[in-house]
Design a protein around this motif. Structure first.
Motif, PDB file in Angstrom:
ATOM      1  N   LYS A  28      34.807 -16.453  34.863  1.00  0.00           N
ATOM      2  CA  LYS A  28      34.695 -15.981  36.234  1.00  0.00           C
ATOM      3  C   LYS A  28      36.024 -15.366  36.639  1.00  0.00           C
ATOM      4  O   LYS A  28      37.013 -16.070  36.823  1.00  0.00           O
ATOM      5  CB  LYS A  28      34.357 -17.149  37.164  1.00  0.00           C
ATOM      6  N   VAL A  29      36.052 -14.049  36.742  1.00  0.00           N
ATOM      7  CA  VAL A  29      37.248 -13.357  37.192  1.00  0.00           C
ATOM      8  C   VAL A  29      36.989 -12.855  38.602  1.00  0.00           C
ATOM      9  O   VAL A  29      36.109 -12.018  38.812  1.00  0.00           O
ATOM     10  CB  VAL A  29      37.611 -12.177  36.274  1.00  0.00           C
ATOM     11  N   PRO A  30      37.696 -13.375  39.591  1.00  0.00           N
ATOM     12  CA  PRO A  30      37.451 -12.984  40.981  1.00  0.00           C
ATOM     13  C   PRO A  30      37.633 -11.485  41.200  1.00  0.00           C
ATOM     14  O   PRO A  30      38.445 -10.836  40.539  1.00  0.00           O
ATOM     15  CB  PRO A  30      38.509 -13.780  41.759  1.00  0.00           C
ATOM     16  N   HIS A  31      36.852 -10.944  42.100  1.00  0.00           N
ATOM     17  CA  HIS A  31      37.003  -9.543  42.460  1.00  0.00           C
ATOM     18  C   HIS A  31      38.384  -9.332  43.074  1.00  0.00           C
ATOM     19  O   HIS A  31      38.901 -10.181  43.790  1.00  0.00           O
ATOM     20  CB  HIS A  31      35.916  -9.138  43.465  1.00  0.00           C
ATOM     21  N   GLY A  32      38.980  -8.202  42.766  1.00  0.00           N
ATOM     22  CA  GLY A  32      40.305  -7.923  43.266  1.00  0.00           C
ATOM     23  C   GLY A  32      41.382  -8.179  42.240  1.00  0.00           C
ATOM     24  O   GLY A  32      42.535  -7.776  42.429  1.00  0.00           O
ATOM     25  N   PHE A  33      41.024  -8.862  41.125  1.00  0.00           N
ATOM     26  CA  PHE A  33      41.988  -9.083  40.043  1.00  0.00           C
ATOM     27  C   PHE A  33      42.253  -7.727  39.398  1.00  0.00           C
ATOM     28  O   PHE A  33      41.344  -7.076  38.887  1.00  0.00           O
ATOM     29  CB  PHE A  33      41.414 -10.060  39.022  1.00  0.00           C
ATOM     30  N   SER A  34      43.498  -7.307  39.390  1.00  0.00           N
ATOM     31  CA  SER A  34      43.817  -5.921  39.031  1.00  0.00           C
ATOM     32  C   SER A  34      43.714  -5.610  37.544  1.00  0.00           C
ATOM     33  O   SER A  34      43.647  -4.443  37.165  1.00  0.00           O
ATOM     34  CB  SER A  34      45.230  -5.574  39.526  1.00  0.00           C
ATOM     35  N   GLN A  35      43.698  -6.620  36.685  1.00  0.00           N
ATOM     36  CA  GLN A  35      43.619  -6.392  35.241  1.00  0.00           C
ATOM     37  C   GLN A  35      42.417  -7.132  34.653  1.00  0.00           C
ATOM     38  O   GLN A  35      42.513  -7.843  33.650  1.00  0.00           O
ATOM     39  CB  GLN A  35      44.924  -6.823  34.570  1.00  0.00           C
ATOM     40  N   ARG A  36      41.255  -6.916  35.264  1.00  0.00           N
ATOM     41  CA  ARG A  36      40.039  -7.643  34.895  1.00  0.00           C
ATOM     42  C   ARG A  36      39.664  -7.441  33.437  1.00  0.00           C
ATOM     43  O   ARG A  36      39.384  -8.394  32.709  1.00  0.00           O
ATOM     44  CB  ARG A  36      38.865  -7.211  35.787  1.00  0.00           C
ATOM     45  N   GLN A  37      39.627  -6.190  32.969  1.00  0.00           N
ATOM     46  CA  GLN A  37      39.164  -5.914  31.617  1.00  0.00           C
ATOM     47  C   GLN A  37      40.099  -6.536  30.576  1.00  0.00           C
ATOM     48  O   GLN A  37      39.644  -7.050  29.549  1.00  0.00           O
ATOM     49  CB  GLN A  37      39.051  -4.397  31.402  1.00  0.00           C
ATOM     50  N   LYS A  38      41.381  -6.477  30.840  1.00  0.00           N
ATOM     51  CA  LYS A  38      42.341  -7.056  29.903  1.00  0.00           C
ATOM     52  C   LYS A  38      42.176  -8.578  29.845  1.00  0.00           C
ATOM     53  O   LYS A  38      42.265  -9.184  28.767  1.00  0.00           O
ATOM     54  CB  LYS A  38      43.757  -6.683  30.332  1.00  0.00           C
ATOM     55  N   LEU A  39      41.925  -9.190  31.009  1.00  0.00           N
ATOM     56  CA  LEU A  39      41.725 -10.634  31.042  1.00  0.00           C
ATOM     57  C   LEU A  39      40.442 -11.013  30.314  1.00  0.00           C
ATOM     58  O   LEU A  39      40.406 -11.999  29.572  1.00  0.00           O
ATOM     59  CB  LEU A  39      41.688 -11.140  32.488  1.00  0.00           C
ATOM     60  N   TYR A  40      39.378 -10.230  30.512  1.00  0.00           N
ATOM     61  CA  TYR A  40      38.138 -10.469  29.782  1.00  0.00           C
ATOM     62  C   TYR A  40      38.380 -10.418  28.279  1.00  0.00           C
ATOM     63  O   TYR A  40      37.934 -11.285  27.525  1.00  0.00           O
ATOM     64  CB  TYR A  40      37.078  -9.424  30.151  1.00  0.00           C
ATOM     65  N   PHE A  41      39.088  -9.397  27.828  1.00  0.00           N
ATOM     66  CA  PHE A  41      39.349  -9.235  26.399  1.00  0.00           C
ATOM     67  C   PHE A  41      40.133 -10.419  25.853  1.00  0.00           C
ATOM     68  O   PHE A  41      39.811 -10.960  24.784  1.00  0.00           O
ATOM     69  CB  PHE A  41      40.127  -7.934  26.155  1.00  0.00           C
ATOM     70  N   PHE A  42      41.169 -10.833  26.594  1.00  0.00           N
ATOM     71  CA  PHE A  42      41.971 -11.961  26.147  1.00  0.00           C
ATOM     72  C   PHE A  42      41.135 -13.231  26.098  1.00  0.00           C
ATOM     73  O   PHE A  42      41.211 -14.021  25.149  1.00  0.00           O
ATOM     74  CB  PHE A  42      43.172 -12.154  27.082  1.00  0.00           C
ATOM     75  N   HIS A  43      40.305 -13.438  27.110  1.00  0.00           N
ATOM     76  CA  HIS A  43      39.455 -14.618  27.177  1.00  0.00           C
ATOM     77  C   HIS A  43      38.496 -14.662  25.990  1.00  0.00           C
ATOM     78  O   HIS A  43      38.347 -15.697  25.326  1.00  0.00           O
ATOM     79  CB  HIS A  43      38.671 -14.606  28.493  1.00  0.00           C
ATOM     80  N   TYR A  44      37.835 -13.551  25.700  1.00  0.00           N
ATOM     81  CA  TYR A  44      36.866 -13.518  24.612  1.00  0.00           C
ATOM     82  C   TYR A  44      37.540 -13.709  23.258  1.00  0.00           C
ATOM     83  O   TYR A  44      37.018 -14.396  22.379  1.00  0.00           O
ATOM     84  CB  TYR A  44      36.104 -12.190  24.626  1.00  0.00           C
ATOM     85  N   THR A  45      38.708 -13.103  23.084  1.00  0.00           N
ATOM     86  CA  THR A  45      39.447 -13.253  21.829  1.00  0.00           C
ATOM     87  C   THR A  45      39.852 -14.711  21.620  1.00  0.00           C
ATOM     88  O   THR A  45      39.726 -15.264  20.519  1.00  0.00           O
ATOM     89  CB  THR A  45      40.708 -12.364  21.837  1.00  0.00           C
TER      90      THR A  45
END
Length: 403
Positions: A28-45
């Protein structure tokens, strides 16, 4: 045949890891987080790596701890032309010292650093952050290679950190360090160790007084796992309250089936519950940190058997937030870093309140888009770094320069 078997096992390994990845990668990445895609990638990795490690352990190929340590130890050693790096032993504890080569007038400040990562952390993994602190703040940095679980049970890590620190404080001048300018710093589980070691030193009259302590998103208590930050951030990355307790129970060699009862607070006797409420309570968390959701915990019956089994979790080595007021009042100036999207955020907020209530000066750095591990990642450059981690590193260096 051997080639076919190897390919089959490799394919099966990847398949199971992918299944684990999809089952455990809901973030769950809150809206407004400026680096959402990078955080998603790091989380999945991260989830994929943990899933692969867990699978390989289940099929008895390699333990999860061994695999993750291997990954961490494969990080290439860092060569910094501005620093002199050497390995020593302080009272039989391995340490690595980072000394700026540039000449300076007078003695430098000293920074004793306790790495994080729990069972998987090491001097090698945290070399970049130590080099950064040494170079940017012109400090002599000592990274302590303390013993870790599961090979070494409590209180081995704490004893190693305390022994190495005392040795350095007594011999600081031999390393070009002013004994009155020594700071202790720790990241995550290293932050827990920092808080514990600093508390253990407050009544030592045979040592110089510490200049300051730096706590980077530390774990500080095992009393309440239903504080607002634990509820709000349970779906963000893999550093959850479950993972904290899994590592802690493995450390104590206790059965993981105890987790649910601990989460309910069944391990706290009534007399201690009343005592700890003075220090560990959602009532002391500012309202602004409850806006993302908070539901008061339900009280459950006390279990004497559970308390006996996990009582060490309430020791000050594990839960430095539970120190008596007389100890808290003697602590040195403190830099405290917390992250909004970290289950440990409220541990930091509660410690901040205790310190300030007793007149201890606190420099608080709250990373609004920060998550657990962001400062560690920042030391690995643009590919790994998030803006929150860069901000955290800069603030720590700014604080150090004032010491």
């Amino acid at each position: 045949m051997e080639l076919f078997l190897g390919m089959f096992l490799a394919g099966l390994t990847v398949l199971v890891a992918v299944v684990f990845y999809y089952e455990h990668s809901k973030v769950k990445v809150p809206h407004g987080f400026s680096q959402r895609q990078k955080l998603y990638f790091f989380h999945y990795t991260l989830n994929f790596t943990l899933g692969l490690a867990k699978f390989l352990e289940k099929v008895h190929i390699i333990s999860e701890v061994s695999l993750l340590r291997t990954v961490m130890e494969r990080i290439p050693p860092l060569k910094d032309k501005h620093l002199l790096i050497k390995d020593l032993s302080f009272d039989r504890v391995p340490v690595r010292i980072y000394q700026p080569k540039a000449s300076t007038t007078g003695q430098r400040r000293g920074l004793v650093f306790f790495h994080g990562g729990g069972q998987f952390g090491s001097i090698r993994a945290y070399e970049r952050i130590c080099c950064y602190f040494a170079r940017k703040s012109n400090s002599v940095v000592v990274c302590v290679g303390y013993r870790v679980a599961p090979e070494h049970a409590r209180p081995a890590p704490f004893e190693d950190c305390l022994s190495a620190t005392v040795h350095f404080m007594k011999t600081a001048e031999d390393h070009g360090v002013d004994p009155s300018r020594i700071v202790i710093c720790g990241d995550s589980s290293g932050g827990t160790l920092t808080a514990g070691v600093v508390q253990a030193l407050v009544n030592r009259r045979d040592l110089p007084k510490l200049r300051a302590q730096i706590l980077i998103y530390p774990l500080l208590q095992y009393v309440d796992f239903e504080l607002p930050s634990y509820q709000q951030n349970k779906g963000i990355l893999s550093f959850s309250k479950e993972r904290i307790l899994i590592l802690s129970l493995k450390y104590l060699n206790k059965d993981l089936s105890l987790m649910e009862a601990i989460f309910k607070g069944c391990h706290i006797p009534e007399d201690l519950r009343l005592k700890y409420q003075k220090w560990v309570s959602p009532d002391y968390i500012p309202h602004e940190f409850k806006k993302r959701g908070y539901k008061p915990r339900t009280t459950h019956p006390f279990s004497k058997e559970l308390y006996t089994l996990v009582k060490p979790l309430l020791d000050l080595v594990f839960s430095p937030l539970l120190a008596e007021d007389s100890v808290i009042a003697q602590l040195p100036e403190t830099f405290l870093l917390t992250c909004e999207f970290d289950v440990l955020r409220d541990d930091g907020l509660l410690y901040k309140k205790r310190l300030e209530d007793h007149g201890v000066k606190v420099t608080w750095c709250h990373l609004q888009e920060g998550f657990h591990g962001t400062v560690f990642l920042a030391s690995y450059g643009k590919v790994m770094a998030f803006r929150s981690g860069n901000k955290g590193l800069e603030n720590i260096v700014d604080f150090l320069r004032l010491m």
